[in-house]
Scaffold this active site. Sequence first.
Site, PDB file in Angstrom:
ATOM      1  N   SER A   1      -6.352   4.649 -11.353  1.00 49.41           N
ATOM      2  CA  SER A   1      -7.598   5.326 -11.653  1.00 49.41           C
ATOM      3  C   SER A   1      -7.222   5.886 -12.478  1.00 49.41           C
ATOM      4  O   SER A   1      -7.297   6.729 -11.574  1.00 49.41           O
ATOM      5  CB  SER A   1      -8.451   4.825  -9.961  1.00 49.41           C
ATOM      6  OG  SER A   1      -7.996   5.888  -9.511  1.00 49.41           O
TER       7      SER A   1
ATOM      8  N   CYS B   1      -1.909   9.763  -6.742  1.00 47.31           N
ATOM      9  CA  CYS B   1      -3.514   9.580  -6.218  1.00 47.31           C
ATOM     10  C   CYS B   1      -4.501  10.000  -5.959  1.00 47.31           C
ATOM     11  O   CYS B   1      -3.751  11.769  -6.405  1.00 47.31           O
ATOM     12  CB  CYS B   1      -2.597   9.492  -4.388  1.00 47.31           C
ATOM     13  SG  CYS B   1      -4.618   8.820  -3.718  1.00 47.31           S
TER      14      CYS B   1
ATOM     15  N   ASN C   1     -13.665   4.088  -6.034  1.00 44.33           N
ATOM     16  CA  ASN C   1     -12.806   4.416  -4.154  1.00 44.33           C
ATOM     17  C   ASN C   1     -13.065   5.814  -3.623  1.00 44.33           C
ATOM     18  O   ASN C   1     -11.893   6.759  -4.825  1.00 44.33           O
ATOM     19  CB  ASN C   1     -11.954   3.687  -4.433  1.00 44.33           C
ATOM     20  CG  ASN C   1     -10.580   3.695  -4.413  1.00 44.33           C
ATOM     21  OD1 ASN C   1     -10.185   4.609  -3.995  1.00 44.33           O
ATOM     22  ND2 ASN C   1     -10.171   3.403  -5.504  1.00 44.33           N
ATOM     23  N   SER C   2     -12.455   6.089  -2.827  1.00 44.83           N
ATOM     24  CA  SER C   2     -11.866   7.383  -2.298  1.00 44.83           C
ATOM     25  C   SER C   2     -11.283   6.928  -0.794  1.00 44.83           C
ATOM     26  O   SER C   2     -11.518   7.271   0.167  1.00 44.83           O
ATOM     27  CB  SER C   2     -13.054   8.517  -2.072  1.00 44.83           C
ATOM     28  OG  SER C   2     -12.103   9.853  -1.940  1.00 44.83           O
TER      29      SER C   2
ATOM     30  N   GLY D   1      -5.340  -1.626 -14.622  1.00 45.10           N
ATOM     31  CA  GLY D   1      -5.949  -1.438 -15.410  1.00 45.10           C
ATOM     32  C   GLY D   1      -6.889  -2.248 -16.037  1.00 45.10           C
ATOM     33  O   GLY D   1      -6.751  -3.185 -17.363  1.00 45.10           O
TER      34      GLY D   1
ATOM     35  N   GLY E   1     -11.383  -1.450 -12.873  1.00 37.74           N
ATOM     36  CA  GLY E   1     -11.752  -2.653 -13.105  1.00 37.74           C
ATOM     37  C   GLY E   1     -12.830  -2.288 -14.503  1.00 37.74           C
ATOM     38  O   GLY E   1     -12.307  -1.464 -15.266  1.00 37.74           O
TER      39      GLY E   1
ATOM     40  N   LYS F   1       0.655  -1.322  -0.223  1.00 38.76           N
ATOM     41  CA  LYS F   1       0.142   0.014  -0.565  1.00 38.76           C
ATOM     42  C   LYS F   1       1.124   0.949   0.449  1.00 38.76           C
ATOM     43  O   LYS F   1       1.650   1.345   0.769  1.00 38.76           O
ATOM     44  CB  LYS F   1      -0.649  -0.154   1.417  1.00 38.76           C
ATOM     45  CG  LYS F   1      -1.819   1.121   1.431  1.00 38.76           C
ATOM     46  CD  LYS F   1      -2.676   1.539   0.504  1.00 38.76           C
ATOM     47  CE  LYS F   1      -3.602   2.769   0.612  1.00 38.76           C
ATOM     48  NZ  LYS F   1      -4.339   3.236  -0.285  1.00 38.76           N
ATOM     49  N   SER F   2       0.600   2.054  -0.297  1.00 43.43           N
ATOM     50  CA  SER F   2       1.392   3.606  -0.883  1.00 43.43           C
ATOM     51  C   SER F   2       1.224   4.282   0.496  1.00 43.43           C
ATOM     52  O   SER F   2      -0.012   4.565   1.169  1.00 43.43           O
ATOM     53  CB  SER F   2       0.409   4.395  -1.958  1.00 43.43           C
ATOM     54  OG  SER F   2       0.524   4.228  -3.338  1.00 43.43           O
TER      55      SER F   2
ATOM     56  N   GLY G   1      -8.016   7.127   0.486  1.00 43.98           N
ATOM     57  CA  GLY G   1      -7.577   8.837   1.198  1.00 43.98           C
ATOM     58  C   GLY G   1      -6.092   7.934   1.327  1.00 43.98           C
ATOM     59  O   GLY G   1      -6.213   8.723   2.796  1.00 43.98           O
TER      60      GLY G   1
ATOM     61  N   LYS H   1       4.468   5.674 -10.618  1.00 43.50           N
ATOM     62  CA  LYS H   1       3.234   5.284 -11.027  1.00 43.50           C
ATOM     63  C   LYS H   1       2.164   6.536 -11.663  1.00 43.50           C
ATOM     64  O   LYS H   1       2.234   7.588 -10.563  1.00 43.50           O
ATOM     65  CB  LYS H   1       2.564   4.558  -9.147  1.00 43.50           C
ATOM     66  CG  LYS H   1       0.906   4.341  -9.877  1.00 43.50           C
ATOM     67  CD  LYS H   1       0.611   3.006 -10.431  1.00 43.50           C
ATOM     68  CE  LYS H   1      -1.172   2.324  -9.825  1.00 43.50           C
ATOM     69  NZ  LYS H   1      -1.511   1.628  -9.316  1.00 43.50           N
TER      70      LYS H   1
HETATM   71  C1  DHB Z   1      -5.253   5.520  -2.872  1.00 43.55           C
HETATM   72  C2  DHB Z   1      -5.915   5.858  -4.483  1.00 43.55           C
HETATM   73  C3  DHB Z   1      -5.342   5.928  -5.731  1.00 43.55           C
HETATM   74  O1  DHB Z   1      -5.405   5.619  -6.032  1.00 43.55           O
HETATM   75  C4  DHB Z   1      -3.747   5.855  -5.040  1.00 43.55           C
HETATM   76  O2  DHB Z   1      -2.485   5.801  -5.480  1.00 43.55           O
HETATM   77  C5  DHB Z   1      -3.245   6.383  -3.659  1.00 43.55           C
HETATM   78  C6  DHB Z   1      -4.318   6.003  -2.582  1.00 43.55           C
HETATM   79  C7  DHB Z   1      -6.301   5.731  -1.671  1.00 43.55           C
HETATM   80  O3  DHB Z   1      -7.742   6.918  -1.758  1.00 43.55           O
HETATM   81  O4  DHB Z   1      -5.675   5.822  -0.750  1.00 43.55           O
END
Ligand code: DHB
Length: 312
Positions: free
Chosen positions: A194, A130, A71-72, A249, A221, A45-46, A74, A164
């Site tokens: 996304s 993001c 998704n959001s 993707g 998706g 996870k970033s 954050g 990315k």
């Molecule tokens: C989140 C979504 C992303 O597309 C990303 O690259 C990094 C984080 C997120 O909302 O957590």
Amino acid sequence: MQLTAAIQNFNFDHILLNAAGVMCQTKAELDTVLASNYTGAVVTKSATPALREGNPTPRYYEMAQNLGTINSMGLPNAGFDYYMDYVSQKQTDKPIFFSIAGLSKQDNLDMLRQLEASDFDGLIELNLSCPNVPGKPQTAYDFEATEAILTEVFTFFTKPLGVKLPPYFDIVHFDMIAASLNKFPLAFVNTINSIGNGLVIDPETDTVVIKPKAGFGGLGGTIVKATALANVRALRDRLRDDIKIIGTGGVTTGRDVYDHVLCGADLVEVGSQLAVEGIGVFERLETELATILAEKGFTSLDQVRGQLKTIV
Ligand code: DHB
């Protein structure tokens, strides 16, 4: 059947892995991805420097008929040190991608300095895309800011680094980002993140389906596949050969994986469909991919990679 890939000195025995954000926030989830016999790697996870809870819920939604997801999140994550601890303890033959997404240029430079000074010997993914932190633009839509951070990074960073990217939608933007990235010793480019700031409505209630940002969120998706393929293809055509491409993707079937490879992807990531289907998705996708290759008489992905035909 050779379903393998390489980035610099890293060899991948399978071309599939999770997309950052999905099944990779906790050590247990990372272990699950690594333990699959059908993944070639894992991406974390970033990370931000400190732990984040992320945005309020609901913040993830799956559309009907597997059309896709919004998704959001954050950037909920356990913080840089947690992932550093994971990679320094982990014994595995599979390469690990350490993803970082600082909330500022300084955050990213600080984390990259720590990675440079550490014993970490995997690959690093700098997430410049993001879409979900309120008030924070997607860096990679700002070509000057992207070049500025990479210029600074490569004054001190020597480990294998990739970026990315968000999806681009204009041929001139493909030209511009590729010209910029070609100035740097990047190991790979991961495309696409996304599609940022989509909006999905629940027809029963006339309401948005996620809470943050009044319903705006990143799309993934099935519905993003054509955009993903265009970005993989456009960047493969424009980037130096030694910059490898991770295609991300719209992957829900083995045919989707095959299409990414046709467009030039070396590795292929699975995001939404991994969330929808779980860890078993990797076996299904690799099996479907192998069937397609066998039917077409191929014995190696090298016979397919980048071989997309155009109409003459
Ligand atoms: C989140 C979504 C992303 O597309 C990303 O690259 C990094 C984080 C997120 O909302 O957590």
